[in-house]
Design a protein around this motif. Structure first.
Motif, PDB file in Angstrom:
ATOM      1  N   PRO A  81       0.839  -1.116   0.007  1.00 56.69           N
ATOM      2  CA  PRO A  81      -0.102  -0.022  -0.293  1.00 56.69           C
ATOM      3  C   PRO A  81       0.974   1.179  -0.030  1.00 56.69           C
ATOM      4  O   PRO A  81       2.126   1.378   0.412  1.00 56.69           O
ATOM      5  CB  PRO A  81      -0.852  -0.121   1.152  1.00 56.69           C
ATOM      6  CG  PRO A  81      -0.892  -1.661   1.669  1.00 56.69           C
ATOM      7  CD  PRO A  81       0.390  -1.903   1.155  1.00 56.69           C
ATOM      8  N   CYS A  82       0.243   2.477  -0.481  1.00 58.67           N
ATOM      9  CA  CYS A  82       1.129   3.795  -0.546  1.00 58.67           C
ATOM     10  C   CYS A  82       1.297   4.169   0.849  1.00 58.67           C
ATOM     11  O   CYS A  82       2.277   4.824   1.064  1.00 58.67           O
ATOM     12  CB  CYS A  82       0.247   4.432  -1.350  1.00 58.67           C
ATOM     13  SG  CYS A  82       0.004   4.374  -3.218  1.00 58.67           S
ATOM     14  N   LYS A 106       2.026   9.212  -5.754  1.00 62.07           N
ATOM     15  CA  LYS A 106       1.582   7.875  -5.282  1.00 62.07           C
ATOM     16  C   LYS A 106       0.120   7.767  -5.931  1.00 62.07           C
ATOM     17  O   LYS A 106      -0.736   8.517  -5.805  1.00 62.07           O
ATOM     18  CB  LYS A 106       1.722   7.717  -3.973  1.00 62.07           C
ATOM     19  CG  LYS A 106       3.171   7.689  -3.382  1.00 62.07           C
ATOM     20  CD  LYS A 106       3.006   7.398  -1.887  1.00 62.07           C
ATOM     21  CE  LYS A 106       4.427   7.235  -1.232  1.00 62.07           C
ATOM     22  NZ  LYS A 106       4.434   7.100   0.037  1.00 62.07           N
ATOM     23  N   ARG A 108      -3.020   5.117  -5.681  1.00 57.45           N
ATOM     24  CA  ARG A 108      -3.391   3.882  -5.065  1.00 57.45           C
ATOM     25  C   ARG A 108      -4.152   2.901  -5.999  1.00 57.45           C
ATOM     26  O   ARG A 108      -4.815   3.282  -6.896  1.00 57.45           O
ATOM     27  CB  ARG A 108      -4.299   4.049  -3.911  1.00 57.45           C
ATOM     28  CG  ARG A 108      -3.774   4.843  -2.623  1.00 57.45           C
ATOM     29  CD  ARG A 108      -4.993   5.432  -1.793  1.00 57.45           C
ATOM     30  NE  ARG A 108      -5.862   4.367  -1.343  1.00 57.45           N
ATOM     31  CZ  ARG A 108      -6.915   4.415  -0.737  1.00 57.45           C
ATOM     32  NH1 ARG A 108      -7.498   5.642  -0.518  1.00 57.45           N
ATOM     33  NH2 ARG A 108      -7.770   3.407  -0.438  1.00 57.45           N
ATOM     34  N   ASP A 121       2.785  12.944  -2.937  1.00 54.10           N
ATOM     35  CA  ASP A 121       3.143  12.509  -1.758  1.00 54.10           C
ATOM     36  C   ASP A 121       3.606  13.707  -0.714  1.00 54.10           C
ATOM     37  O   ASP A 121       4.376  14.628  -1.100  1.00 54.10           O
ATOM     38  CB  ASP A 121       4.331  11.511  -1.895  1.00 54.10           C
ATOM     39  CG  ASP A 121       4.645  10.741  -0.513  1.00 54.10           C
ATOM     40  OD1 ASP A 121       3.631  10.803   0.199  1.00 54.10           O
ATOM     41  OD2 ASP A 121       5.597  10.023  -0.373  1.00 54.10           O
ATOM     42  N   GLU A 198      -6.230   0.121   3.734  1.00 56.52           N
ATOM     43  CA  GLU A 198      -5.476   0.165   2.286  1.00 56.52           C
ATOM     44  C   GLU A 198      -4.864  -1.503   2.448  1.00 56.52           C
ATOM     45  O   GLU A 198      -3.970  -1.780   1.227  1.00 56.52           O
ATOM     46  CB  GLU A 198      -4.454   1.196   2.436  1.00 56.52           C
ATOM     47  CG  GLU A 198      -4.829   2.490   2.152  1.00 56.52           C
ATOM     48  CD  GLU A 198      -3.808   3.712   2.033  1.00 56.52           C
ATOM     49  OE1 GLU A 198      -2.552   3.237   1.813  1.00 56.52           O
ATOM     50  OE2 GLU A 198      -3.931   4.854   2.087  1.00 56.52           O
ATOM     51  N   CYS A 203       0.436  -0.007  -5.201  1.00 54.13           N
ATOM     52  CA  CYS A 203       0.894   1.368  -5.251  1.00 54.13           C
ATOM     53  C   CYS A 203       1.738   1.624  -6.472  1.00 54.13           C
ATOM     54  O   CYS A 203       2.665   0.810  -6.602  1.00 54.13           O
ATOM     55  CB  CYS A 203       1.601   1.850  -3.800  1.00 54.13           C
ATOM     56  SG  CYS A 203       2.054   3.584  -3.948  1.00 54.13           S
TER      57      CYS A 203
END
Length: 386
Positions: A81-82, A106, A108, A121, A198, A203
Motif C-alpha cells: 500500500p501507498c 503515489k 493507490r 506525496d 489500504e 501502489c
C-alpha cells in the motif's frame, strides 16, 4: 582546322563500334532489363541513405564536474500500500534524502491493479478534534495548537501537530515508533486504521530525483527510515505486520532525457516475491551520453547497463530489509552520438560505382551467355550434318 579535328579523334578513349557489327539477342534484352531494374533499386537505396542522417559514435573521457543526475522512475508495487511505501536516496559523498516526498506522485491501486486515487506525496493536515496540547490539556477555543513530540523535541518550543511530524521527530532522534495508537496525533488521524483500510491494495509511485553525479543508491521500502548507530534503519514496528510483499514492476527507469535510439533495459521488467521476506537489488552502470542532432540541438543524457540480485532471509541470519534497491555507479567514459548528412560528392561517387559495377557485371554475363549459346549451336549443327 581539319588537322586539329583529326588529332582530337585520335585522342578518343571511347572508340565506337559500327552498328553493322551489333547482334541483338533475347538474352541480352533480358539482362539489360534486369540490370536496369537492379540499378534503379540500388539508386533508390543510396538516395534514401543520402536523404537520411547517419550517426557517428565517439568515445571520450568524461571530464564534466559539479553536475547533477536526474533519475526518472515509474514503479508499481501490486501488494504494497501507498501508506507504507517510502523512497530514500543517498550517495557516497554522505548526502542523504530520507523519505523523499517532493516531485513524487503515489497512485493507490486496488487488488486488480485499477487506480483508486492519485495524490502528491506529502504531509497531511491533522484532524483537529480537541487534540491534546503539549502541556497535557485539550485544545481550548481560540487557543494555538502545539502538540507534544513525546520526548523527541530537539528544542523547548518544538511542536508536533500531526502524526507525520511526530514520526519525523522520532526519525531524527533515531527512535522507532512502536505503537502509533499511544500517540495522540496518530490516533486522531486514524494512522493504523488507514493502514488497515489500504490492506490488500497496491501502489504506483512515479516522479524523478535530482542527485549528485556520484555513485549512490535509491530504494523503495516500507516504513520511515532513520539513522541508528550510523546504520540505515526502517521503522517497521509501527505497521504491526510480520512480512511485506515487495513484488514489483518497473514501468520506466531512465537516467536523464530521452534521445533517439536509447534503450532502457529495465523498462517493463517485473519480479514476483516467492518468500516471506526478500531484498531485490539492481546494480546499474550509468554511461554519460551526448546526442548531437543533425538539426543542431544537443541532448545531455545517459545510458545504462544492469545486473540483478535477490537476497532472501535465511535461517539463523538477521532478516533482510524488504526493499527494492537501485545501486548506480558512473562510467568514466562518455559516449557521443553525432548525426550528420552524407556529402553530395560521396553520394555521387556511390551512384557512379553502382552504375559502373552493374554495367560491367551485366556485360560479362551477357558475353558469357552469348558465346555459350554460339558454341552450343555450332556443336548441334556439326552433330546434325554428321
Amino acid at each position: 582546322m581539319d588537322n586539329i579535328i583529326s588529332k582530337l579523334r585520335n585522342l578518343d578513349a571511347y572508340p565506337k563500334i559500327n552498328e553493322d557489327f551489333y547482334s541483338r539477342t533475347l538474352s541480352g534484352g533480358v539482362i539489360t532489363l534486369s540490370s536496369s531494374i537492379l540499378m534503379l533499386l540500388l539508386f533508390i537505396s543510396e538516395l534514401r541513405l543520402y536523404l537520411h542522417a547517419v550517426t557517428e559514435t565517439k568515445l571520450v573521457v568524461d571530464t564534466s564536474r559539479g553536475e547533477t543526475l536526474r533519475i526518472n522512475f515509474d514503479v508499481t508495487f501490486p501488494a504494497l500500500p501507498c501508506s507504507l511505501l517510502s523512497l530514500d536516496a543517498m550517495d557516497i559523498s554522505g548526502e542523504q534524502h530520507l523519505d523523499v516526498k517532493h516531485d513524487i506522485i503515489k497512485k493507490r491501486l486496488d487488488s486488480h491493479g485499477n487506480a483508486i486515487e492519485a495524490r502528491p506525496d506529502g504531509i497531511g493536515a491533522p484532524k483537529i478534534e480537541k487534540p491534546l496540547q503539549r502541556h497535557g490539556g485539550r485544545l481550548e477555543h481560540n487557543e494555538t495548537y502545539c502538540g507534544s513530540c513525546f520526548g523527541a523535541e530537539s528544542a523547548d518550543d518544538d511542536c508536533c501537530n500531526s502524526c507525520e511530524e511526530v514520526r519525523e521527530a522520532y526519525r531524527k532522534k533515531g527512535w522507532a515508533l512502536s505503537n502509533p495508537d499511544l500517540i495522540d496525533q496518530c490516533k486522531r488521524e486514524g494512522f493504523l486504521q488507514r493502514i488497515k483500510d489500504e490492506d490488500g491494495e497496491g501502489c504506483n509511485i512515479y516522479g524523478f530525483l535530482e542527485v549528485n553525479k556520484v555513485a549512490g543508491n535509491f530504494h523503495f521500502a516500507p516504513g520511515k527510515s532513520f539513522q541508528q548507530s550510523n546504520v540505515h534503519v526502517h521503522d517497521l514496528l509501527a505497521f504491526q505486520k510480520d512480512s511485506f510483499n515487495i513484488s514489483h514492476k518497473i514501468n520506466r527507469l531512465a537516467f536523464g532525457e530521452y534521445f533517439p535510439g536509447v534503450v532502457n533495459p529495465l523498462d517493463s521488467v517485473q519480479w514476483k516475491q516467492e518468500t516471506p521476506s526478500a531484498t531485490y537489488q539492481y546494480f546499474i552502470k550509468v554511461v554519460p551520453t551526448v546526442y548531437n542532432s543533425v538539426s543542431g540541438y544537443t541532448i545531455q543524457s545517459n545510458q545504462f547497463s544492469v545486473t540483478e540480485h535477490v537476497r532472501t532471509a535465511e535461517v539463523g541470519r538477521l532478516q533482510s530489509l524488504p526493499a527494492v534497491f537501485f545501486f548506480y555507479d558512473l562510467s568514466p567514459i562518455k559516449v557521443t552520438f553525432t548525426e550528420e548528412h552524407v556529402s553530395f560528392l560521396h553520394f555521387l561517387t556511390n551512384v557512379c560505382a553502382i552504375v559502373g559495377g552493374v554495367f560491367t557485371v551485366s556485360g560479362i554475363l551477357d558475353s558469357f551467355i552469348y558465346h555459350g549459346q554460339k558454341v552450343i549451336k555450332k556443336k548441334m549443327e556439326i552433330g546434325k550434318f554428321s
